[in-house]
Motif scaffolding. Sequence first.
Motif, PDB file in Angstrom:
ATOM      1  N   VAL A 115      29.298  20.522  47.542  1.00  0.00           N
ATOM      2  CA  VAL A 115      28.857  19.567  48.749  1.00  0.00           C
ATOM      3  C   VAL A 115      27.779  19.211  47.770  1.00  0.00           C
ATOM      4  O   VAL A 115      27.598  17.729  48.112  1.00  0.00           O
ATOM      5  N   ASP A 116      26.683  19.539  47.326  1.00  0.00           N
ATOM      6  CA  ASP A 116      25.572  19.123  47.391  1.00  0.00           C
ATOM      7  C   ASP A 116      26.497  17.919  46.125  1.00  0.00           C
ATOM      8  O   ASP A 116      25.350  16.993  46.037  1.00  0.00           O
ATOM      9  N   PHE A 117      26.974  19.162  45.190  1.00  0.00           N
ATOM     10  CA  PHE A 117      27.625  17.756  43.808  1.00  0.00           C
ATOM     11  C   PHE A 117      28.037  16.826  44.650  1.00  0.00           C
ATOM     12  O   PHE A 117      28.089  15.904  43.828  1.00  0.00           O
ATOM     13  N   PHE A 118      28.929  16.849  45.656  1.00  0.00           N
ATOM     14  CA  PHE A 118      29.534  15.422  46.309  1.00  0.00           C
ATOM     15  C   PHE A 118      28.762  14.643  46.774  1.00  0.00           C
ATOM     16  O   PHE A 118      29.209  13.277  46.542  1.00  0.00           O
ATOM     17  N   MET A 119      28.135  15.024  47.470  1.00  0.00           N
ATOM     18  CA  MET A 119      27.343  14.719  48.576  1.00  0.00           C
ATOM     19  C   MET A 119      26.912  12.874  48.192  1.00  0.00           C
ATOM     20  O   MET A 119      27.023  11.695  48.612  1.00  0.00           O
ATOM     21  N   PRO A 120      26.110  12.685  46.632  1.00  0.00           N
ATOM     22  CA  PRO A 120      26.313  11.334  47.067  1.00  0.00           C
ATOM     23  C   PRO A 120      27.636  10.126  46.273  1.00  0.00           C
ATOM     24  O   PRO A 120      26.684   8.947  47.259  1.00  0.00           O
ATOM     25  N   GLN A 121      28.481  10.903  46.259  1.00  0.00           N
ATOM     26  CA  GLN A 121      29.495   9.941  45.805  1.00  0.00           C
ATOM     27  C   GLN A 121      29.892   9.776  46.902  1.00  0.00           C
ATOM     28  O   GLN A 121      30.607   8.328  47.994  1.00  0.00           O
ATOM     29  N   THR A 125      29.858   6.009  49.945  1.00  0.00           N
ATOM     30  CA  THR A 125      31.082   4.813  50.629  1.00  0.00           C
ATOM     31  C   THR A 125      30.889   5.763  52.158  1.00  0.00           C
ATOM     32  O   THR A 125      31.377   5.494  53.087  1.00  0.00           O
ATOM     33  N   ARG A 126      29.871   5.375  52.322  1.00  0.00           N
ATOM     34  CA  ARG A 126      29.139   6.008  54.153  1.00  0.00           C
ATOM     35  C   ARG A 126      30.393   6.446  54.965  1.00  0.00           C
ATOM     36  O   ARG A 126      30.449   6.791  55.375  1.00  0.00           O
ATOM     37  N   VAL A 127      29.859   7.988  53.950  1.00  0.00           N
ATOM     38  CA  VAL A 127      30.719   9.158  55.058  1.00  0.00           C
ATOM     39  C   VAL A 127      29.716  10.166  54.596  1.00  0.00           C
ATOM     40  O   VAL A 127      28.824  10.666  53.846  1.00  0.00           O
ATOM     41  N   ARG A 128      29.262  11.378  55.456  1.00  0.00           N
ATOM     42  CA  ARG A 128      28.218  11.273  56.196  1.00  0.00           C
ATOM     43  C   ARG A 128      29.072  12.967  56.172  1.00  0.00           C
ATOM     44  O   ARG A 128      30.419  13.333  56.121  1.00  0.00           O
ATOM     45  N   VAL A 129      28.332  13.705  54.989  1.00  0.00           N
ATOM     46  CA  VAL A 129      29.002  15.217  55.032  1.00  0.00           C
ATOM     47  C   VAL A 129      28.065  16.084  55.870  1.00  0.00           C
ATOM     48  O   VAL A 129      26.852  16.462  55.781  1.00  0.00           O
ATOM     49  N   GLN A 149      37.669  22.151  41.362  1.00  0.00           N
ATOM     50  CA  GLN A 149      38.250  21.616  41.569  1.00  0.00           C
ATOM     51  C   GLN A 149      39.529  22.037  42.691  1.00  0.00           C
ATOM     52  O   GLN A 149      39.238  20.631  43.066  1.00  0.00           O
ATOM     53  N   ALA A 150      39.706  23.223  42.872  1.00  0.00           N
ATOM     54  CA  ALA A 150      40.747  22.633  44.483  1.00  0.00           C
ATOM     55  C   ALA A 150      39.824  22.272  45.288  1.00  0.00           C
ATOM     56  O   ALA A 150      40.290  21.671  46.042  1.00  0.00           O
ATOM     57  N   LEU A 151      38.316  22.844  45.497  1.00  0.00           N
ATOM     58  CA  LEU A 151      37.734  22.378  46.963  1.00  0.00           C
ATOM     59  C   LEU A 151      37.472  20.471  46.579  1.00  0.00           C
ATOM     60  O   LEU A 151      37.334  19.478  47.390  1.00  0.00           O
ATOM     61  N   LEU A 152      37.164  20.491  45.126  1.00  0.00           N
ATOM     62  CA  LEU A 152      36.391  18.988  45.400  1.00  0.00           C
ATOM     63  C   LEU A 152      38.139  18.165  45.619  1.00  0.00           C
ATOM     64  O   LEU A 152      38.243  16.991  46.039  1.00  0.00           O
ATOM     65  N   ASN A 153      39.049  18.520  45.167  1.00  0.00           N
ATOM     66  CA  ASN A 153      40.372  17.572  45.655  1.00  0.00           C
ATOM     67  C   ASN A 153      40.196  16.875  47.138  1.00  0.00           C
ATOM     68  O   ASN A 153      40.725  16.140  47.394  1.00  0.00           O
ATOM     69  N   LEU A 154      39.700  17.909  47.667  1.00  0.00           N
ATOM     70  CA  LEU A 154      39.819  17.923  48.972  1.00  0.00           C
ATOM     71  C   LEU A 154      39.226  17.452  49.684  1.00  0.00           C
ATOM     72  O   LEU A 154      39.195  16.460  50.354  1.00  0.00           O
ATOM     73  N   LEU A 155      38.022  17.386  48.522  1.00  0.00           N
ATOM     74  CA  LEU A 155      37.494  16.038  49.322  1.00  0.00           C
ATOM     75  C   LEU A 155      37.505  14.688  49.374  1.00  0.00           C
ATOM     76  O   LEU A 155      36.714  14.053  49.451  1.00  0.00           O
TER      77      LEU A 155
END
Length: 249
Positions: A115-121, A125-129, A149-155
Motif C-alpha cells: 500500500v505504501d508503494f502504491f500510495m503516491p500513484q 489521482t485524488r484517491v485516498r488510501v 502482483q496480485a494485490l497491485l492488480n486489485l489496487l
Amino acid sequence: MATIIPAEDESPDLRRRQQEERSARLQQLATLGELASGLAHELKNPLSTIKLNLQLLLEDLEKLPGAQSSINRAQSVRKEVDRLVQSLDDFLRFAGRLELQAAPVKLNTLVSDIVDFFMPQAQATRVRVHCSLASQDPVCRIDVNLFKQALLNLLLNAQQAMPDGGDLLVRTHIADGSAYVDVSDTGAGISAEVMPHIFQAWFTTKKRGTGLGLATTRRIIEEHQGHITVSSESGRGTNFRLELPLVTG
Ligand SMILES: Nc1ncnc2c1ncn2[C@@H]1O[C@H](COP(=O)(O)OP(=O)(O)O)[C@@H](O)[C@H]1O
Ligand SMILES: [Mg+2]
C-alpha cells in the motif's frame, strides 16, 4: 447452447466422464498456454528491434525541417508498439509457469508495504488510501513477488474505477483459520452483465485495458490455496476479498 442436466441423472458414471472431460480440457489449455507463451516470447524480440529503430527514425526526423506530421505518425506507431509489448508482458505473466517460492510471511507487514508503494500513484489521482490491519499480524505462506502482483492488480483496478477520486480501503482480518484481505473502492461498481466475465482472460471494459489483471490475480491466489471473491453495487463501489490459509503451529 447450455444443456441443463437434472440432478437425479447425475450417476457416478456421468460424474466420472465429466471429470475426465475437465482434465482433458485443462491439459489442452496447458498445452495451448505453452504454445502461446512461446509465440509471445518470439514476438518480443522483433518488437524490441522495431522499437529501437523507430526511436532512431524519430531522432532523424526531429532534425528535418517540416517533418512534424511524420514525427506524429512515428510517435503514434511507437505508442502502439509500447502497448503491444505491455500486452505481451501481461500475457506472459498470466500464462507463464508459476513456481511458487512461498515462505511464512507476516501479512499485515506485506500488505502495508504494498500500500505504501502504491500510495503516491493513488494520491496523484485524488484517491485516498486507507489501511485497516488485523490486530494480530496473520502469518501465511506467500510468494512475496507474486502476491505483490496480485494485490497491485486489485489496487490499480480500484484506482481506475474512481477516475474522479474516491476512497480505497485495504483491510486485513482473521476468521475461521483463514486470513482475509479486502480491497474496496467507492467507484462505479460492476454491473450484473459484466460480473460473470471479470475473471476471464482478455475481458476488459476499458479502452486501454488488457483484461489480464483479475485472471492473473485469481491464478496467483489459487496457487496459494486461496480464494478470491467479489461483491459490488453499481454506482456505490466494489469489494474484492482474498482468502488465504493461515500458517498454524
Ligand atoms: N474495482 C473495480 N471496479 C469496477 N470494475 C472493475 C473493478 N475491477 C475490475 N473491474 C472490471 O473487471 C474488468 C477486468 O479487470 P482486469 O482483469 O483487471 O482487466 P483490465 O483492468 O485490463 O480491464 C475491468 O475491465 C472492469 O470492467
Ligand atoms: Mg486491471
